[in-house]
Write a protein that holds these residues in place. Sequence first.
Motif, PDB file in Angstrom:
ATOM      1  N   CYS A  97     -53.329  46.403 -39.404  1.00  0.00           N
ATOM      2  CA  CYS A  97     -53.740  45.997 -38.093  1.00  0.00           C
ATOM      3  C   CYS A  97     -54.506  47.401 -37.367  1.00  0.00           C
ATOM      4  O   CYS A  97     -55.090  47.460 -36.284  1.00  0.00           O
ATOM      5  CB  CYS A  97     -52.633  45.909 -37.115  1.00  0.00           C
ATOM      6  N   VAL A  98     -54.466  48.359 -38.196  1.00  0.00           N
ATOM      7  CA  VAL A  98     -55.098  49.923 -37.759  1.00  0.00           C
ATOM      8  C   VAL A  98     -56.279  50.046 -38.384  1.00  0.00           C
ATOM      9  O   VAL A  98     -56.390  50.245 -39.653  1.00  0.00           O
ATOM     10  CB  VAL A  98     -54.207  50.983 -37.690  1.00  0.00           C
ATOM     11  N   VAL A  99     -57.388  49.923 -37.551  1.00  0.00           N
ATOM     12  CA  VAL A  99     -58.558  50.329 -38.321  1.00  0.00           C
ATOM     13  C   VAL A  99     -59.403  51.528 -37.768  1.00  0.00           C
ATOM     14  O   VAL A  99     -59.126  51.821 -36.512  1.00  0.00           O
ATOM     15  CB  VAL A  99     -59.520  49.086 -37.978  1.00  0.00           C
ATOM     16  N   VAL A 100     -59.944  52.297 -38.516  1.00  0.00           N
ATOM     17  CA  VAL A 100     -60.917  53.449 -38.149  1.00  0.00           C
ATOM     18  C   VAL A 100     -62.317  53.195 -38.355  1.00  0.00           C
ATOM     19  O   VAL A 100     -62.590  52.592 -39.072  1.00  0.00           O
ATOM     20  CB  VAL A 100     -60.254  54.713 -38.844  1.00  0.00           C
ATOM     21  N   ARG A 101     -63.192  53.834 -37.412  1.00  0.00           N
ATOM     22  CA  ARG A 101     -64.438  53.339 -37.515  1.00  0.00           C
ATOM     23  C   ARG A 101     -65.147  54.886 -37.100  1.00  0.00           C
ATOM     24  O   ARG A 101     -64.756  55.444 -36.145  1.00  0.00           O
ATOM     25  CB  ARG A 101     -65.065  52.401 -36.487  1.00  0.00           C
ATOM     26  N   THR A 102     -65.997  55.351 -38.052  1.00  0.00           N
ATOM     27  CA  THR A 102     -66.792  56.655 -37.910  1.00  0.00           C
ATOM     28  C   THR A 102     -68.235  56.370 -37.279  1.00  0.00           C
ATOM     29  O   THR A 102     -68.809  55.373 -37.883  1.00  0.00           O
ATOM     30  CB  THR A 102     -66.790  57.654 -38.979  1.00  0.00           C
ATOM     31  N   VAL A 103     -68.498  56.829 -36.274  1.00  0.00           N
ATOM     32  CA  VAL A 103     -69.649  56.264 -35.579  1.00  0.00           C
ATOM     33  C   VAL A 103     -71.010  57.476 -35.885  1.00  0.00           C
ATOM     34  O   VAL A 103     -70.681  58.736 -35.312  1.00  0.00           O
ATOM     35  CB  VAL A 103     -69.690  56.296 -33.873  1.00  0.00           C
ATOM     36  N   PRO A 104     -71.718  56.950 -36.553  1.00  0.00           N
ATOM     37  CA  PRO A 104     -72.958  58.133 -36.733  1.00  0.00           C
ATOM     38  C   PRO A 104     -73.603  58.674 -35.575  1.00  0.00           C
ATOM     39  O   PRO A 104     -73.779  57.976 -34.676  1.00  0.00           O
ATOM     40  CB  PRO A 104     -74.016  57.222 -37.774  1.00  0.00           C
ATOM     41  N   GLY A 105     -73.783  59.912 -35.730  1.00  0.00           N
ATOM     42  CA  GLY A 105     -74.363  60.618 -34.635  1.00  0.00           C
ATOM     43  C   GLY A 105     -73.618  61.088 -33.403  1.00  0.00           C
ATOM     44  O   GLY A 105     -74.234  61.733 -32.593  1.00  0.00           O
ATOM     45  N   ALA A 106     -72.444  60.507 -33.112  1.00  0.00           N
ATOM     46  CA  ALA A 106     -71.795  60.807 -32.086  1.00  0.00           C
ATOM     47  C   ALA A 106     -70.990  61.755 -32.196  1.00  0.00           C
ATOM     48  O   ALA A 106     -70.252  62.380 -33.369  1.00  0.00           O
ATOM     49  CB  ALA A 106     -70.754  59.602 -31.835  1.00  0.00           C
ATOM     50  N   SER A 107     -70.674  62.732 -31.230  1.00  0.00           N
ATOM     51  CA  SER A 107     -69.985  63.872 -31.115  1.00  0.00           C
ATOM     52  C   SER A 107     -68.737  63.534 -30.042  1.00  0.00           C
ATOM     53  O   SER A 107     -68.155  62.402 -29.965  1.00  0.00           O
ATOM     54  CB  SER A 107     -70.626  65.084 -30.450  1.00  0.00           C
ATOM     55  N   HIS A 108     -68.058  64.580 -29.529  1.00  0.00           N
ATOM     56  CA  HIS A 108     -66.875  64.326 -28.968  1.00  0.00           C
ATOM     57  C   HIS A 108     -67.281  63.768 -27.551  1.00  0.00           C
ATOM     58  O   HIS A 108     -66.510  62.802 -26.988  1.00  0.00           O
ATOM     59  CB  HIS A 108     -66.047  65.483 -28.648  1.00  0.00           C
ATOM     60  N   GLU A 109     -68.397  64.205 -27.005  1.00  0.00           N
ATOM     61  CA  GLU A 109     -68.818  63.921 -25.571  1.00  0.00           C
ATOM     62  C   GLU A 109     -70.095  63.054 -25.640  1.00  0.00           C
ATOM     63  O   GLU A 109     -70.247  62.602 -24.536  1.00  0.00           O
ATOM     64  CB  GLU A 109     -69.056  65.130 -24.885  1.00  0.00           C
ATOM     65  N   THR A 110     -70.866  62.763 -26.718  1.00  0.00           N
ATOM     66  CA  THR A 110     -72.235  62.470 -26.585  1.00  0.00           C
ATOM     67  C   THR A 110     -72.036  60.982 -27.603  1.00  0.00           C
ATOM     68  O   THR A 110     -71.249  61.060 -28.637  1.00  0.00           O
ATOM     69  CB  THR A 110     -73.268  63.089 -26.870  1.00  0.00           C
ATOM     70  N   GLY A 111     -72.873  60.190 -27.057  1.00  0.00           N
ATOM     71  CA  GLY A 111     -73.159  58.964 -28.384  1.00  0.00           C
ATOM     72  C   GLY A 111     -72.321  57.510 -28.154  1.00  0.00           C
ATOM     73  O   GLY A 111     -72.018  56.748 -28.870  1.00  0.00           O
ATOM     74  N   TRP A 112     -71.589  57.682 -26.830  1.00  0.00           N
ATOM     75  CA  TRP A 112     -70.489  56.849 -26.634  1.00  0.00           C
ATOM     76  C   TRP A 112     -70.872  55.783 -25.539  1.00  0.00           C
ATOM     77  O   TRP A 112     -71.011  54.587 -26.005  1.00  0.00           O
ATOM     78  CB  TRP A 112     -69.379  57.284 -26.500  1.00  0.00           C
ATOM     79  N   ARG A 113     -71.282  56.297 -24.455  1.00  0.00           N
ATOM     80  CA  ARG A 113     -71.639  55.316 -23.244  1.00  0.00           C
ATOM     81  C   ARG A 113     -72.808  54.505 -23.621  1.00  0.00           C
ATOM     82  O   ARG A 113     -72.823  53.146 -23.262  1.00  0.00           O
ATOM     83  CB  ARG A 113     -71.819  56.139 -21.935  1.00  0.00           C
TER      84      ARG A 113
END
Length: 268
Positions: free
Chosen positions: A238-254
């Motif tokens: 039930c626990v899935v992890v996804r690594t988002v290319p190019g995203a840092s801690h504060e950028t690349g999310w919104r």
Amino acid sequence: MLALVLPLLAGCATLDRDANADGIAGPVGLKRMIVKTDPFVLTTFARIRDPGQPVTVYIEGDGLAWLSRSEVSLDPTPREAMGLALAAADPSPNVVYLARPCQFTARAKNPTCGIPYWTGKRFAPEVIAAMGQAVDQVAAQVPGQKINLVGYSGGGAVAVLVAAGRKDVASIRTVAGNLDHAEVNRLAKVSPLSGSLNTIDVAPQVAKIPQIHFSGAVDTTVPPVIAERFRQAAGSSCVVVRTVPGASHETGWRERWRELLREVPGCV
């Protein structure tokens, strides 16, 4: 040594953080409200348009905890409020944002607040209990419906810790979530968070809740290995992890959040 990782250091101090939050929330119908818990008064932004549907609750990150590597902030209210920005990007009819204790709420209304609650005690039992009480009040607005929890950074830790004590959580999503603060601080070579619960310790308790933990591929504050450690501790499909290319801690999310929301947590 410092008592925490420094996810957000100070920048320009002239930004009106309340006005910035109102500017994010207002255009999408999220209305500012105050929620009283024991022992904190919390600021929320909420949009409940259909009480017959589930509600998604967003929990803010640690905010402006430190002004520099050696100077603690006197007000942890976030400058950019990433958790609120994610909530604003969510098109769901029922969306509620919860600021963390001592964020956005005047100290005069929140006498319990003190520096320990945004440093070493940021995940203290009383903090998690208060956030759980706030979620109770949200749940009362959608009777009988499930709760979806989303947490950014330290808010991810809070989301999981709150979920561990509830029976109505349908899903958990974290974004750059600090799911093992002991390991995060060890990697950063700073002191542990004394007085705080550690999220990874409750991984088995939430293992049956569908969840996705998003990490930024270039996040050096909470690197992807932290989500992977949590997944291994949970030992659940039930626990899935996804690594988002190019995203840092504060950028690349919104800018990607609506797309990432299409990934629905589930158990294989």
